[in-house]
Design a protein around this motif. Structure first.
Motif, PDB file in Angstrom:
ATOM      1  N   GLN A 174     -51.406 104.463  56.568  1.00 28.38           N
ATOM      2  CA  GLN A 174     -50.725 104.016  57.780  1.00 28.38           C
ATOM      3  C   GLN A 174     -51.577 104.179  59.029  1.00 28.38           C
ATOM      4  OE1 GLN A 174     -47.607 102.717  58.388  1.00 28.38           O
ATOM      5  NE2 GLN A 174     -47.149 102.491  56.210  1.00 28.38           N
ATOM      6  N   ASP A 175     -52.337 105.246  59.119  1.00 26.39           N
ATOM      7  CA  ASP A 175     -53.069 105.549  60.355  1.00 26.39           C
ATOM      8  C   ASP A 175     -54.418 104.849  60.448  1.00 26.39           C
ATOM      9  OD1 ASP A 175     -50.991 107.222  61.075  1.00 26.39           O
ATOM     10  OD2 ASP A 175     -51.904 108.987  60.142  1.00 26.39           O
ATOM     11  N   THR A 176     -54.856 104.207  59.375  1.00 22.76           N
ATOM     12  CA  THR A 176     -56.176 103.579  59.396  1.00 22.76           C
ATOM     13  C   THR A 176     -56.095 102.112  58.985  1.00 22.76           C
ATOM     14  OG1 THR A 176     -56.531 104.485  57.168  1.00 22.76           O
ATOM     15  CG2 THR A 176     -57.454 105.718  59.034  1.00 22.76           C
ATOM     16  N   LEU A 177     -56.017 101.856  57.673  1.00 24.00           N
ATOM     17  CA  LEU A 177     -56.055 100.486  57.167  1.00 24.00           C
ATOM     18  C   LEU A 177     -54.874  99.664  57.667  1.00 24.00           C
ATOM     19  CD1 LEU A 177     -57.118 101.181  53.458  1.00 24.00           C
ATOM     20  CD2 LEU A 177     -58.557 100.935  55.493  1.00 24.00           C
ATOM     21  N   PHE A 178     -53.674 100.205  57.503  1.00 21.79           N
ATOM     22  CA  PHE A 178     -52.474  99.450  57.886  1.00 21.79           C
ATOM     23  C   PHE A 178     -52.395  99.288  59.401  1.00 21.79           C
ATOM     24  CE2 PHE A 178     -47.840  98.902  58.513  1.00 21.79           C
ATOM     25  CZ  PHE A 178     -47.660  97.802  57.698  1.00 21.79           C
ATOM     26  N   ARG A 179     -52.859 100.271  60.137  1.00 26.04           N
ATOM     27  CA  ARG A 179     -52.842 100.191  61.603  1.00 26.04           C
ATOM     28  C   ARG A 179     -53.747  99.061  62.081  1.00 26.04           C
ATOM     29  NH1 ARG A 179     -54.997 104.915  65.746  1.00 26.04           N
ATOM     30  NH2 ARG A 179     -54.633 103.746  67.691  1.00 26.04           N
ATOM     31  N   TYR A 180     -54.945  98.969  61.505  1.00 26.05           N
ATOM     32  CA  TYR A 180     -55.862  97.903  61.917  1.00 26.05           C
ATOM     33  C   TYR A 180     -55.309  96.533  61.514  1.00 26.05           C
ATOM     34  CZ  TYR A 180     -59.964  94.923  62.183  1.00 26.05           C
ATOM     35  OH  TYR A 180     -60.824  93.900  62.469  1.00 26.05           O
ATOM     36  N   LEU A 181     -54.748  96.436  60.311  1.00 24.46           N
ATOM     37  CA  LEU A 181     -54.193  95.158  59.854  1.00 24.46           C
ATOM     38  C   LEU A 181     -53.070  94.693  60.780  1.00 24.46           C
ATOM     39  CD1 LEU A 181     -53.471  94.172  56.186  1.00 24.46           C
ATOM     40  CD2 LEU A 181     -51.820  93.665  57.959  1.00 24.46           C
ATOM     41  N   GLN A 182     -52.203  95.620  61.177  1.00 28.35           N
ATOM     42  CA  GLN A 182     -51.104  95.255  62.063  1.00 28.35           C
ATOM     43  C   GLN A 182     -51.615  94.797  63.424  1.00 28.35           C
ATOM     44  OE1 GLN A 182     -48.693  94.632  60.120  1.00 28.35           O
ATOM     45  NE2 GLN A 182     -47.074  95.944  60.900  1.00 28.35           N
ATOM     46  N   ALA A 183     -52.707  95.424  63.902  1.00 28.21           N
ATOM     47  CA  ALA A 183     -53.279  95.010  65.185  1.00 28.21           C
ATOM     48  C   ALA A 183     -53.831  93.589  65.088  1.00 28.21           C
ATOM     49  CB  ALA A 183     -54.373  95.995  65.603  1.00 28.21           C
ATOM     50  N   ARG A 184     -54.532  93.283  63.980  1.00 26.18           N
ATOM     51  CA  ARG A 184     -55.046  91.930  63.794  1.00 26.18           C
ATOM     52  C   ARG A 184     -53.905  90.925  63.646  1.00 26.18           C
ATOM     53  NH1 ARG A 184     -60.420  91.137  62.333  1.00 26.18           N
ATOM     54  NH2 ARG A 184     -59.799  88.940  62.500  1.00 26.18           N
ATOM     55  N   ARG A 185     -52.859  91.359  62.986  1.00 23.88           N
ATOM     56  CA  ARG A 185     -51.708  90.473  62.789  1.00 23.88           C
ATOM     57  C   ARG A 185     -51.029  90.158  64.115  1.00 23.88           C
ATOM     58  NH1 ARG A 185     -46.734  91.922  58.613  1.00 23.88           N
ATOM     59  NH2 ARG A 185     -45.721  89.865  58.632  1.00 23.88           N
ATOM     60  N   ALA A 186     -50.958  91.162  64.996  1.00 23.74           N
ATOM     61  CA  ALA A 186     -50.292  90.973  66.287  1.00 23.74           C
ATOM     62  C   ALA A 186     -51.083  90.046  67.201  1.00 23.74           C
ATOM     63  CB  ALA A 186     -50.082  92.327  66.967  1.00 23.74           C
ATOM     64  N   GLN A 187     -52.407  90.035  67.096  1.00 27.10           N
ATOM     65  CA  GLN A 187     -53.224  89.206  67.987  1.00 27.10           C
ATOM     66  C   GLN A 187     -53.372  87.774  67.489  1.00 27.10           C
ATOM     67  OE1 GLN A 187     -57.338  90.469  68.171  1.00 27.10           O
ATOM     68  NE2 GLN A 187     -57.863  89.019  66.567  1.00 27.10           N
ATOM     69  N   GLN A 188     -53.017  87.524  66.219  1.00 26.01           N
ATOM     70  CA  GLN A 188     -53.235  86.197  65.649  1.00 26.01           C
ATOM     71  C   GLN A 188     -52.258  85.176  66.216  1.00 26.01           C
ATOM     72  OE1 GLN A 188     -52.394  85.709  61.443  1.00 26.01           O
ATOM     73  NE2 GLN A 188     -53.983  84.157  61.215  1.00 26.01           N
TER      74      GLN A 188
END
Length: 233
Positions: free
Chosen positions: A69-83
């Motif tokens: 949650q604090d690394t891989l999933f956090r970065y994925l969610q950030a990329r998802r939010a900016q798309q």
């Protein structure tokens, strides 16, 4: 600060703070997967990213991404939010745009093989549905008295040698591999996409049909018990 700049900074901060080499490699792979999906105009989701990573590098899988949650999933969610996905393109087609001509030709070939496999399955199913059933009276009678060899031969001839040969060739490993298919745990599936064409029950039914016809042929060639007893007397 622009959104791409924010995600780049987030990636750098997360990467610098990771001491586990394997986790850092997974983060880099997720970044590559997000870049590919974004360039292909495909929605960035945990499932899509996990599938891309699993097909290309055998991992990390979707559940592993969710667990970090604090690394891989956090970065994925950030990329998802900016798309930002173009609405018109998303409505027109959900398939990613393939820029590389070689990859595009390979995908087209896979689609052709898939369509051919589906047509083959439909022909097999239609052929099985055309087979006549076995009368229950004959089945019960065969348990109390010998069935003449002629009747056994007629039952065997219900499925022609051509059909049995076609079924045998269908399950040949060499023939399956030539069209991108394989038998895996009694299931017929595509080698690359892993999509199942025939489930275990369908495969066992076809293989049982071949074996049953072979056994019936051997039985029909043997003399009936009654004739053997009479000859001995």
């Amino acid at each position: 600060m622009s959104k791409p700049k924010q995600t780049d900074d987030l990636f750098k901060n997360l990467s610098d703070g990771i001491t586990n080499p394997r986790l850092k490699q997974s983060l880099e792979r997720i970044k590559d997967a997000c870049d590919f999906l974004e360039n292909s105009r495909v929605a960035i989701t945990p499932t899509a990213v996990g599938k891309y990573c699993e097909d290309r590098w055998k991992g990390p899988k979707t559940q592993s991404i969710r667990n970090a949650q604090d690394t891989l999933f956090r970065y994925l969610q950030a990329r998802r939010a900016q798309q930002v996905l173009p609405v018109a393109v998303r409505k027109e087609s959900y398939e990613p745009a393939i820029q590389d001509e070689t990859i595009r030709a390979y995908v087209t070939l896979l689609k052709t093989e898939r369509d051919e496999a589906i047509r083959l399955k439909n022909r097999i199913v239609a052929g099985l549905r055309s087979l006549p059933g076995l009368p229950i009276d004959d089945l019960i009678a065969s348990g109390f008295k010998s069935v003449p060899n002629q009747k056994e031969a007629e039952r065997v001839s219900v499925v022609s040698d051509e059909v049995r040969g076609a079924l045998s060739r269908l399950f040949s490993e060499e023939n399956l591999a030539s069209v991108g298919l394989e038998l895996y745990r009694q299931r017929l599936r595509h080698i690359t996409t892993k999509k199942v064409l025939l489930e275990k029950g369908d495969v066992e039914a076809l293989q049982g049909l071949i074996q049953a016809q072979t056994e019936a042929s051997r039985t029909a060639s043997l003399p009936s018990p009654a004739s053997v007893v009479l000859d001995d007397i």
